[in-house]
Design an enzyme around this catalytic site. Structure first.
Site, short mmCIF file in Angstrom:
data_model
loop_
_atom_site.label_atom_id
_atom_site.label_comp_id
_atom_site.label_asym_id
_atom_site.label_seq_id
_atom_site.Cartn_x
_atom_site.Cartn_y
_atom_site.Cartn_z
N ASP A 1 0.86 -1.20 0.00
CA ASP A 1 0.00 0.00 0.00
C ASP A 1 0.90 1.24 0.00
O ASP A 1 2.08 1.17 0.36
CB ASP A 1 -0.91 0.03 1.23
N SER A 2 0.29 2.37 -0.36
CA SER A 2 1.05 3.62 -0.33
C SER A 2 1.42 4.00 1.11
O SER A 2 2.32 4.80 1.31
CB SER A 2 0.22 4.74 -0.95
N TYR B 1 -0.94 8.55 -2.73
CA TYR B 1 -0.90 8.29 -4.17
C TYR B 1 -2.14 8.86 -4.86
O TYR B 1 -2.14 9.07 -6.07
CB TYR B 1 -0.90 6.77 -4.44
N GLY B 2 -3.19 9.06 -4.05
CA GLY B 2 -4.51 9.37 -4.60
C GLY B 2 -4.59 10.61 -5.47
O GLY B 2 -5.47 10.72 -6.33
N CYS C 1 -4.25 -1.51 -2.16
CA CYS C 1 -4.38 -0.07 -2.39
C CYS C 1 -5.28 0.08 -3.62
O CYS C 1 -4.95 -0.44 -4.69
CB CYS C 1 -2.99 0.51 -2.66
N CYS D 1 -11.12 2.75 -0.43
CA CYS D 1 -9.73 3.12 -0.16
C CYS D 1 -9.38 2.40 1.12
O CYS D 1 -10.14 2.44 2.10
CB CYS D 1 -9.60 4.63 0.03
N THR D 2 -8.24 1.74 1.12
CA THR D 2 -7.91 0.88 2.27
C THR D 2 -7.59 1.68 3.54
O THR D 2 -7.50 1.11 4.62
CB THR D 2 -6.75 -0.07 1.92
N HIS D 3 -7.43 2.98 3.41
CA HIS D 3 -7.24 3.81 4.61
C HIS D 3 -8.56 4.06 5.34
O HIS D 3 -8.57 4.37 6.53
CB HIS D 3 -6.67 5.18 4.24
N GLU E 1 -2.91 9.21 7.63
CA GLU E 1 -1.44 9.15 7.64
C GLU E 1 -0.84 10.04 8.72
O GLU E 1 0.21 9.75 9.27
CB GLU E 1 -0.87 9.54 6.27
N THR F 1 -6.00 2.81 -5.24
CA THR F 1 -5.43 3.73 -6.22
C THR F 1 -4.45 2.99 -7.12
O THR F 1 -4.49 3.13 -8.35
CB THR F 1 -4.73 4.90 -5.49
N1 DGL Z 1 -4.91 3.34 0.55
C1 DGL Z 1 -4.89 3.64 -0.83
C2 DGL Z 1 -6.15 3.31 -1.54
O1 DGL Z 1 -6.75 2.30 -1.19
C3 DGL Z 1 -4.22 4.89 -1.29
C4 DGL Z 1 -4.34 6.12 -0.55
C5 DGL Z 1 -3.42 7.17 -1.11
O2 DGL Z 1 -2.22 6.97 -1.08
O3 DGL Z 1 -3.94 8.21 -1.60
O4 DGL Z 1 -6.54 3.97 -2.46
#
Ligand code: DGL
Length: 280
Positions: free
Chosen positions: A15-16, A47-48, A78, A197-199, A163, A80
């Site tokens: 993941d990012s 990364y988004g 992730c 989004c996994t966050h 984050e 993204t």
């Molecule tokens: N956790 C990631 C996702 O599922 C990326 C979040 C990011 O880096 O913007 O999209």
């Protein structure tokens, strides 16, 4: 050269940043016997908001790193990266790097579960700007369920809140309410929302608080874990190439201390051994 002859290894989870830990946690609950290497590109997150090319480059670097460490199978935990890099890596890079290795994403397994959850066929997606712009969710859901109306809402502030460990602060509420209201204004009939989004599972309690109670909120971990288990049962040749000693390594492109602090709170484990690496 050695990397090409390694035939067994841990399952790589990329993941990012910290978000993929929500996926790793559930995967380990489902399949504790396997070995895992988690890689968070915390130094370059989020990364988004990055371009297709940059997300593709960064993701490929991470996949190659995990391959170098022996992983035969890598999960892009992730959305993204799954939206912007997965297809190119599968179609262009894998045949050149190693035809036996596999890279899988998280969007397809999530799309597969939607049909059985929505009653009225109106689904909302919260995700990063990159994932929403890619329209990957709309495409994947429509391949399986063309009758579902899919409405996306990009939430660019949500990953930085996680984050930076600000996701429990009062300030977070404003940004969370704002996107829920916008999504439901665009389609008031939505009965199911995907946290694409996994966050975002880290924001679950706050999202639940501001979302009408009849709306289902789907976090991906369980569906991705189920799908991976199913994949390994169907692909015995890959299963045999995954080592099984129940071990987990954590790699970050940021400082070990910073990663340890956040990851320990999240995984509720304080004996994590973290390694700092660089990607290029
Ligand atoms: N956790 C990631 C996702 O599922 C990326 C979040 C990011 O880096 O913007 O999209």
């Amino acid at each position: 050269m050695e990397k090409h002859i390694q035939s067994k290894g841990a399952i790589g989870i990329f993941d990012s940043g910290y978000g993929g830990l929500t996926i790793l946690k559930t995967i380990r609950e489902y399949m504790p016997e396997y070995d895992y290497i988690y890689l968070g590109d915390n130094a370059r997150t989020p990364y988004g908001t990055r371009s297709f090319e940059v997300v593709y480059d960064f993701t490929l670097q991470a996949v190659k790193k995990l391959f170098d460490l022996g992983c035969q199978l890598v999960i892009l935990a992730c959305n993204t990266a799954s939206a912007k890099a997965l297809r190119s890596i599968q179609q262009i890079d894998l045949p050149l790097i190693d035809k036996q290795r596999r890279v899988l994403g998280v969007i397809r397994p999530t799309a597969e579960c939607i049909g059985a959850i929505t009653n009225n066929r109106h689904v909302g997606i919260f995700a990063t700007t990159g994932t929403i712009k890619s329209e990957s969710y709309i495409m994947e859901i429509h391949k399986l369920f063309p009758d579902i109306t899919v409405t996306g809402e990009a939430c660019p502030m949500w990953v930085p809140l996680v984050e930076n460990n600000e996701y429990q602060s009062q300030g977070a509420d404003y940004f969370i309410q704002q996107h829920i209201n916008r999504l439901l204004k665009n389609d008031p009939l939505i009965d199911t929302i995907v946290l694409g989004c996994t966050h975002y599972p880290l924001l679950y309690n706050k999202i639940r608080e501001y979302t009408p109670s009849h709306i289902h909120i789907i976090a991906q971990g369980e569906y991705v874990a189920h799908s991976l288990k199913d994949y390994l049962q169907r692909h015995q040749e890959m299963d045999k190439r995954c080592t099984k000693q129940g071990k987990c390594r954590f790699l970050t492109t940021e400082s070990k201390e910073k990663f340890k602090e956040s990851a320990s709170i999240f995984l509720k484990q304080d004996d994590l051994k973290i390694e700092s690496i660089s990607l290029e």
